[in-house]
Design an enzyme around this catalytic site. Structure first.
Site, short mmCIF file in Angstrom:
data_model
loop_
_atom_site.label_atom_id
_atom_site.label_comp_id
_atom_site.label_asym_id
_atom_site.label_seq_id
_atom_site.Cartn_x
_atom_site.Cartn_y
_atom_site.Cartn_z
CE1 TYR A 168 43.74 -19.79 -42.07
CE2 TYR A 168 41.61 -19.28 -43.07
CZ TYR A 168 42.99 -19.44 -43.18
OH TYR A 168 43.60 -19.24 -44.40
P1 NAD Z 1 49.27 -25.54 -46.57
O1 NAD Z 1 48.87 -25.99 -45.21
O2 NAD Z 1 49.33 -26.54 -47.65
O3 NAD Z 1 50.67 -24.78 -46.50
C1 NAD Z 1 51.14 -24.15 -45.35
C2 NAD Z 1 52.53 -24.70 -45.05
O4 NAD Z 1 53.06 -23.98 -43.96
C3 NAD Z 1 52.51 -26.17 -44.64
O5 NAD Z 1 53.39 -26.91 -45.47
C4 NAD Z 1 52.99 -26.18 -43.20
O6 NAD Z 1 53.79 -27.31 -42.90
C5 NAD Z 1 53.76 -24.87 -43.12
N1 NAD Z 1 53.77 -24.28 -41.77
C6 NAD Z 1 52.71 -24.10 -40.95
N2 NAD Z 1 53.11 -23.51 -39.81
C7 NAD Z 1 54.46 -23.29 -39.93
C8 NAD Z 1 55.43 -22.73 -39.08
N3 NAD Z 1 55.12 -22.28 -37.86
N4 NAD Z 1 56.71 -22.67 -39.53
C9 NAD Z 1 57.05 -23.15 -40.76
N5 NAD Z 1 56.15 -23.71 -41.60
C10 NAD Z 1 54.87 -23.78 -41.19
O7 NAD Z 1 48.26 -24.37 -46.95
P2 NAD Z 1 48.02 -23.64 -48.35
O8 NAD Z 1 46.68 -24.01 -48.82
O9 NAD Z 1 49.20 -23.80 -49.22
O10 NAD Z 1 47.93 -22.14 -47.86
C11 NAD Z 1 49.00 -21.22 -48.00
C12 NAD Z 1 48.59 -19.92 -47.35
O11 NAD Z 1 47.41 -19.41 -47.98
C13 NAD Z 1 48.24 -20.05 -45.87
O12 NAD Z 1 48.67 -18.88 -45.22
C14 NAD Z 1 46.73 -20.12 -45.87
O13 NAD Z 1 46.18 -19.67 -44.64
C15 NAD Z 1 46.40 -19.17 -47.02
N6 NAD Z 1 45.11 -19.42 -47.65
C16 NAD Z 1 44.89 -20.59 -48.32
C17 NAD Z 1 43.66 -20.80 -48.93
C18 NAD Z 1 43.37 -22.07 -49.69
O14 NAD Z 1 42.22 -22.23 -50.13
N7 NAD Z 1 44.32 -22.97 -49.90
C19 NAD Z 1 42.67 -19.83 -48.84
C20 NAD Z 1 42.92 -18.65 -48.14
C21 NAD Z 1 44.16 -18.45 -47.57
#
Ligand code: NAD
Length: 362
Positions: free
Chosen positions: A170
């Protein structure tokens, strides 16, 4: 789609910046909150999400319904679908893209590595291709991650620290994303802002994250697995409340500056920025559990085991000086306060009955 993308101020909302934003991963945790906040201040928002089944799809559908009731339309589609993206950019002259779609989670990469390549590498390139070809080119703000700091032991992490030793696939895909977005900035003049989020939590959160899964297990009287680092050191995270992250995202959109290209050709230099968005006060996992116990009014059955070396890092801590200086970013929610709001939401969303210890909604 055109209607939900045209900036329009709903009654009672704050003055918007007049943005028209494509939010990828809009049915995700952070995507839902950001889309609602943009809409609330009167900006135009269209979402895209593939509604994958990495975690409970019904939670994503509930978020989509919430978005719909606030005038945010979410297209069901994959960011790898270049034709769909081109069509969206054709219909709506987006000024900004807030790219949050990704395969998240550190441990899942050991079971399903291909999904990280699909969404975080191929999907990112597909999206950037659509952005560079769009006329006008949007400014891109996207979610990187604190995981890029990997095995870095200099804390707090600042943007200038090394990021060449990722501890998980990741993290490696997020690091690659920072380099890939840089090339699109350099070659095509795309304005790019990468945001390194630090462990985001809050209402409508992700069921795969520890604070969320602990909550269900504690309420059901099931044991929770608490990892401990080497030499019995507790793991600690710079837990950051969702509303603080949303403010950081909106400030990034507002200050992103313009992309300088048109039709895939660069006309001049464009901004390339990276910011930490954290809380600056790490808390150990046992402390997190104690706070949850207090709000849930149930004692946890802790099963403490040594961290199995599956991609987690022992400690995260953000230095946010750069974001404070350039975005005016200032987190205001303590873990105590944020977890209180999360627990309130959780109990109500799942219809928890304290008397019978059962959930009305599973
Ligand atoms: P999440 O999994 O709830 O949201 C990601 C969304 O993207 C999901 O609804 C999923 O269905 C959609 N998705 C995934 N692959 C896809 C694709 N190929 N096409 C279209 N949609 C797609 O995650 P989150 O916690 O809301 O995270 C949002 C962003 O922040 C992500 O990029 C994650 O890596 C990053 N992030 C999150 C955290 C955290 O603690 N939540 C920390 C660091 C980084």
């Amino acid at each position: 789609i055109r209607a939900s993308a045209s900036p329009r101020r709903p009654p009672g909302s704050a003055e918007g910046a007049g943005l028209s934003v494509l939010v990828t991963g809009a049915a995700g945790f952070v995507g839902t909150h950001c889309s609602l906040a943009l809409r609330k201040r009167g900006d135009g928002v269209v979402g895209i999400d593939n509604f994958n089944s990495y975690y409970d799809p019904s939670l994503k559908k509930a978020r989509r319904a919430l978005l719909g009731s606030h005038g945010v339309f979410v297209v069901e589609g994959d960011i790898n679908d270049g034709r769909l993206l081109a069509k969206l950019f054709d219909v709506v002259p987006f000024t900004h893209v807030l790219h949050l779609a990704a395969q998240a989670g550190v441990r899942y990469a050991m079971e399903n590595p291909a999904s990280y390549v699909h969404s975080n590498i191929a999907g990112l390139v597909s999206l950037l291709e659509a952005c560079k070809d769009a006329d006008p080119q949007p400014a891109v703000v996207w979610a990187s991650s604190s995981s890029v700091y990997g095995l870095n032991d200099r804390v707090p992490f600042s943007e200038a620290h090394r990021t060449d030793r990722p501890a998980s696939l990741y993290a490696a895909t997020k690091k690659a994303g920072e380099e890939i977005t840089h090339t699109y900035n350099h070659i095509y003049g795309l304005s790019v802002t990468g945001l390194r989020f630090f462990t985001v939590y809050g209402p409508w959160g992700r069921p795969d994250m520890a604070y969320f899964s602990f909550t269900r297990n504690i309420l059901q009287g099931k044991p929770i697995t608490v990892y401990r680092g080497r030499d019995h050191v507790d793991l600690a995270r710079d837990f950051t409340y969702i509303d603080d992250i949303v403010r950081g995202c909106l400030a990034s959109l507002d200050t992103a500056g313009r992309s300088t290209g048109t039709g895939g050709k660069k006309r001049g230099p464009a901004p390339y920025r990276i910011f930490n968005l954290g809380n600056t006060s790490p808390v150990t996992v046992p402390t997190l559990v104690s706070i949850l116990e207090r709000y849930l009014r149930v004692k946890a059955k802790r099963n403490v085991v040594e961290m199995p070396g599956n991609g987690d890092v022992p400690y995260t801590h953000a230095n946010i000086s750069l974001a404070r200086e350039q975005l005016g970013y200032k987190p205001t929610t303590s873990l105590e306060m944020g977890l209180k709001k999360f627990v309130r939401w959780y109990l109500s969303y799942y219809g928890y009955n304290r008397g019978t210890h059962t959930f009305r909604n599973s």
